[in-house]
Design a protein around this motif. Sequence first.
Motif, PDB file in Angstrom:
ATOM      1  N   ILE A 114      52.018  35.012  57.334  1.00 67.81           N
ATOM      2  CA  ILE A 114      52.380  36.435  57.184  1.00 67.81           C
ATOM      3  C   ILE A 114      52.788  36.999  58.556  1.00 67.81           C
ATOM      4  O   ILE A 114      53.797  37.702  58.687  1.00 67.81           O
ATOM      5  CB  ILE A 114      51.206  37.250  56.581  1.00 67.81           C
ATOM      6  CG1 ILE A 114      50.888  36.753  55.161  1.00 67.81           C
ATOM      7  CG2 ILE A 114      51.529  38.754  56.552  1.00 67.81           C
ATOM      8  CD1 ILE A 114      49.556  37.249  54.604  1.00 67.81           C
ATOM      9  N   TYR A 158      44.074  38.722  53.929  1.00 76.82           N
ATOM     10  CA  TYR A 158      44.995  37.946  54.771  1.00 76.82           C
ATOM     11  C   TYR A 158      45.951  38.868  55.532  1.00 76.82           C
ATOM     12  O   TYR A 158      46.316  38.594  56.678  1.00 76.82           O
ATOM     13  CB  TYR A 158      45.796  36.952  53.920  1.00 76.82           C
ATOM     14  CG  TYR A 158      44.924  35.904  53.263  1.00 76.82           C
ATOM     15  CD1 TYR A 158      44.671  34.699  53.900  1.00 76.82           C
ATOM     16  CD2 TYR A 158      44.347  36.135  52.022  1.00 76.82           C
ATOM     17  CE1 TYR A 158      43.862  33.734  53.313  1.00 76.82           C
ATOM     18  CE2 TYR A 158      43.538  35.183  51.418  1.00 76.82           C
ATOM     19  CZ  TYR A 158      43.297  33.987  52.073  1.00 76.82           C
ATOM     20  OH  TYR A 158      42.498  33.048  51.496  1.00 76.82           O
ATOM     21  N   ALA A 169      49.987  44.771  50.711  1.00 80.77           N
ATOM     22  CA  ALA A 169      49.339  43.680  49.984  1.00 80.77           C
ATOM     23  C   ALA A 169      48.534  44.224  48.820  1.00 80.77           C
ATOM     24  O   ALA A 169      48.270  45.432  48.728  1.00 80.77           O
ATOM     25  CB  ALA A 169      48.439  42.886  50.933  1.00 80.77           C
ATOM     26  N   THR A 221      44.873  39.105  48.450  1.00 79.20           N
ATOM     27  CA  THR A 221      45.712  38.819  49.618  1.00 79.20           C
ATOM     28  C   THR A 221      45.559  39.893  50.703  1.00 79.20           C
ATOM     29  O   THR A 221      46.045  39.718  51.814  1.00 79.20           O
ATOM     30  CB  THR A 221      47.207  38.702  49.251  1.00 79.20           C
ATOM     31  OG1 THR A 221      47.692  39.980  48.830  1.00 79.20           O
ATOM     32  CG2 THR A 221      47.437  37.690  48.140  1.00 79.20           C
ATOM     33  N   VAL A 250      52.815  41.066  50.101  1.00 80.84           N
ATOM     34  CA  VAL A 250      52.037  39.835  49.918  1.00 80.84           C
ATOM     35  C   VAL A 250      51.259  39.952  48.618  1.00 80.84           C
ATOM     36  O   VAL A 250      50.583  40.962  48.376  1.00 80.84           O
ATOM     37  CB  VAL A 250      51.031  39.618  51.073  1.00 80.84           C
ATOM     38  CG1 VAL A 250      50.441  38.217  50.985  1.00 80.84           C
ATOM     39  CG2 VAL A 250      51.680  39.843  52.424  1.00 80.84           C
ATOM     40  N   GLU A 251      51.359  38.916  47.780  1.00 81.29           N
ATOM     41  CA  GLU A 251      50.643  38.960  46.498  1.00 81.29           C
ATOM     42  C   GLU A 251      50.410  37.557  45.958  1.00 81.29           C
ATOM     43  O   GLU A 251      51.173  36.627  46.251  1.00 81.29           O
ATOM     44  CB  GLU A 251      51.470  39.751  45.475  1.00 81.29           C
ATOM     45  CG  GLU A 251      52.810  39.095  45.152  1.00 81.29           C
ATOM     46  CD  GLU A 251      53.793  40.057  44.505  1.00 81.29           C
ATOM     47  OE1 GLU A 251      53.460  40.573  43.432  1.00 81.29           O
ATOM     48  OE2 GLU A 251      54.885  40.279  45.087  1.00 81.29           O
ATOM     49  N   GLU A 252      49.379  37.444  45.161  1.00 75.51           N
ATOM     50  CA  GLU A 252      49.059  36.189  44.467  1.00 75.51           C
ATOM     51  C   GLU A 252      49.750  36.256  43.105  1.00 75.51           C
ATOM     52  O   GLU A 252      49.124  36.498  42.067  1.00 75.51           O
ATOM     53  CB  GLU A 252      47.535  36.066  44.317  1.00 75.51           C
ATOM     54  CG  GLU A 252      47.067  34.768  43.697  1.00 75.51           C
ATOM     55  CD  GLU A 252      45.545  34.745  43.522  1.00 75.51           C
ATOM     56  OE1 GLU A 252      44.868  35.706  43.965  1.00 75.51           O
ATOM     57  OE2 GLU A 252      45.034  33.778  42.932  1.00 75.51           O
ATOM     58  N   PHE A 266      47.266  28.728  48.067  1.00 82.86           N
ATOM     59  CA  PHE A 266      47.613  29.877  48.913  1.00 82.86           C
ATOM     60  C   PHE A 266      48.411  29.386  50.133  1.00 82.86           C
ATOM     61  O   PHE A 266      49.443  29.952  50.493  1.00 82.86           O
ATOM     62  CB  PHE A 266      46.343  30.604  49.392  1.00 82.86           C
ATOM     63  CG  PHE A 266      45.921  31.761  48.518  1.00 82.86           C
ATOM     64  CD1 PHE A 266      45.941  31.657  47.134  1.00 82.86           C
ATOM     65  CD2 PHE A 266      45.496  32.960  49.075  1.00 82.86           C
ATOM     66  CE1 PHE A 266      45.550  32.715  46.321  1.00 82.86           C
ATOM     67  CE2 PHE A 266      45.106  34.033  48.281  1.00 82.86           C
ATOM     68  CZ  PHE A 266      45.129  33.913  46.901  1.00 82.86           C
ATOM     69  N   ILE A 289      50.592  32.119  51.763  1.00 79.94           N
ATOM     70  CA  ILE A 289      49.672  33.263  51.801  1.00 79.94           C
ATOM     71  C   ILE A 289      48.547  32.919  52.771  1.00 79.94           C
ATOM     72  O   ILE A 289      47.428  32.558  52.391  1.00 79.94           O
ATOM     73  CB  ILE A 289      49.143  33.613  50.392  1.00 79.94           C
ATOM     74  CG1 ILE A 289      50.315  33.846  49.432  1.00 79.94           C
ATOM     75  CG2 ILE A 289      48.261  34.878  50.441  1.00 79.94           C
ATOM     76  CD1 ILE A 289      49.910  34.007  47.978  1.00 79.94           C
ATOM     77  N   GLY A 305      54.854  35.336  48.157  1.00 77.55           N
ATOM     78  CA  GLY A 305      54.152  35.095  46.895  1.00 77.55           C
ATOM     79  C   GLY A 305      54.499  33.701  46.443  1.00 77.55           C
ATOM     80  O   GLY A 305      54.946  32.870  47.237  1.00 77.55           O
TER      81      GLY A 305
END
Lengths: 316, 274
Positions: A304, A206, A199, A203, A250-252, A294, A299, A279
């Motif tokens: 996850i 999370y 991540a 994120t 995992v990413e914004e 999110f 997210i 994402g």
Amino acid sequence: MKPTKNLSCRHAFTQTLTEEAVRDNRVYAVTTDARGSVTLNDYANQLPDQFIELGIAEQNAAGVSAGLGLSGKNAFLCGPACFYSARNVEQIKNDIAYSNANVKIIGVSGGVSYGALGSTHHSLHDIALYRSIPNISIILPADFEETVLATRYLVQMDGPVYMRLGRSPVPDVYDGNTRQFIFGKANILKDGSDCTIVATGETVAYAVQAAELLTEKGFNTAVLDVHTIKPLDKETILAYAEKTKCMITVEEHSIYGGLGGAVSELLASHRPTPMRIIGFQDEFLPAGTSQELFSYAGITSEHIAKQTIDIIEKSK
Amino acid sequence: MSSHIQIDTIHNISKDIRIKLLHMIYNAKSGHTGGSLSCVDILATLYFRILRYDSAHPDDPNRDRFILSKGHSVEAYYATLAEAGFLSDEELHSYGVFNTRLFGHPTIKIPGIEAASGALGHGLSIGLGMAIAAMRDNRESRVYVLMGDGEQAEGSIWEAAMAASHYHVSNLVAIIDNNKLQISGNVDDVMRISCLKKRWSAFGWNVIEVDGNNIQELIKTFEELQRNQEEPTLIIAHTIKGKGVSFMENNPAWHHKVPTEEELKTAISELESV
């Protein structure tokens, strides 16, 4: 999740930058009518000779920052990530990266921080954009503490960097008596053997929570905080691909061209590994708070964890 | 710089720069002929009479800075830098050769070049940043930025113009190589920029018009600026595109046309006969 400090990463950045700029008069902060958004008011009042307001003119601000950087200054160009990854990209590519100007671009309120203000104010393309420009690094700190350490690092290093920060306070991933920030080196937050959750930025919290949920369900999952997306810590990521046999990123950010893109390019060439990219899908988003968005993108620690179990079972 | 190089010498340097740039373009089979020839007298005046620099110490923090915002006139720039001691004449022959340091637009690989350019509308902002840095450090450095007239259509120029006057950046001097032609024809037909003087004055600049191919006038204008100014200065330098070669002058076809061997010979004999 509740933040344990009531201050955001942008506060961590400006507090640290102010402390450093008092000691080092080469540090300049440049902004585009965004001193409030960046939380630069105290800096501007305290250090007017090391502050330049350029009004709502992002192209000029990037060029001026390049000129400062090429004149021996350490220029921090600070403003909303949505504008600093679109409006002035040609100046960033040519004047900053190609001319190797000592400029740190600080994109605040990145990703979906601005929530229901809509897609004009989202930056879900910035990592993809910056990844494709040579000679510029990309940093997304996970929390307050990591932002402090990353900012100190940026003050002492020379060369173009893009650092993206969020708008709202985020849960602490690190505890205050933290480890060092090593540029280009992922932090291994938890070791594991069943799967690795990779991540970046906000994120990471999370991902850590998802790993805790997975532990309760009997899975042993590793968690990596990839605070530096470029240069990517290939060594650690490849080692964990080998060790855990599957990965979740995992990413914004858009599912295209961000952390998931970087990791999958690496794995495809060196160690093909089953993976999932969590994402934002390729669409302009519905109206909602950043938290709602999110959840919309999956997210969340629950999603996850669910994806992780799914890929572990399918990779067996 | 050598502060009192005589006008005759600068005339000769201008001629040498023109001959060198034509050879470069001919050898490389590529280049921006017309717009290079139009700005040669401005470059020669700046580098041999006005700018303070030491080609042996190109990073001296007290140097004056020059930015070629109209980066496509790079052949004139390289030839000038060679005359000024930043490049060897021999290296000019590498123009157009694979892996040369001499790209078709300026880069920081060349000593004396302050920033890459080539995308239009960037140089004034970079120069403004350099000028602000010098002002705040209480250095005497001045920053000179050479722009094109077609380039005036770029919005970012006006962002920089606004900010330079807002901060009274008096050590910033912008010059427009006003040769009145761009790749598609007459500048005013492509996008009307007439009343440049009014436009820049309205943005708070000190505006001066000059014959940009008259070295004596250029020297007088730049030297008068050395006295204290309160605002940034814009010099509208009226020039002739293709200046010095009769069949290239005022002919938009020569924007980036390459001379034949015959045309090169004729051009050089015209330049040498003056």
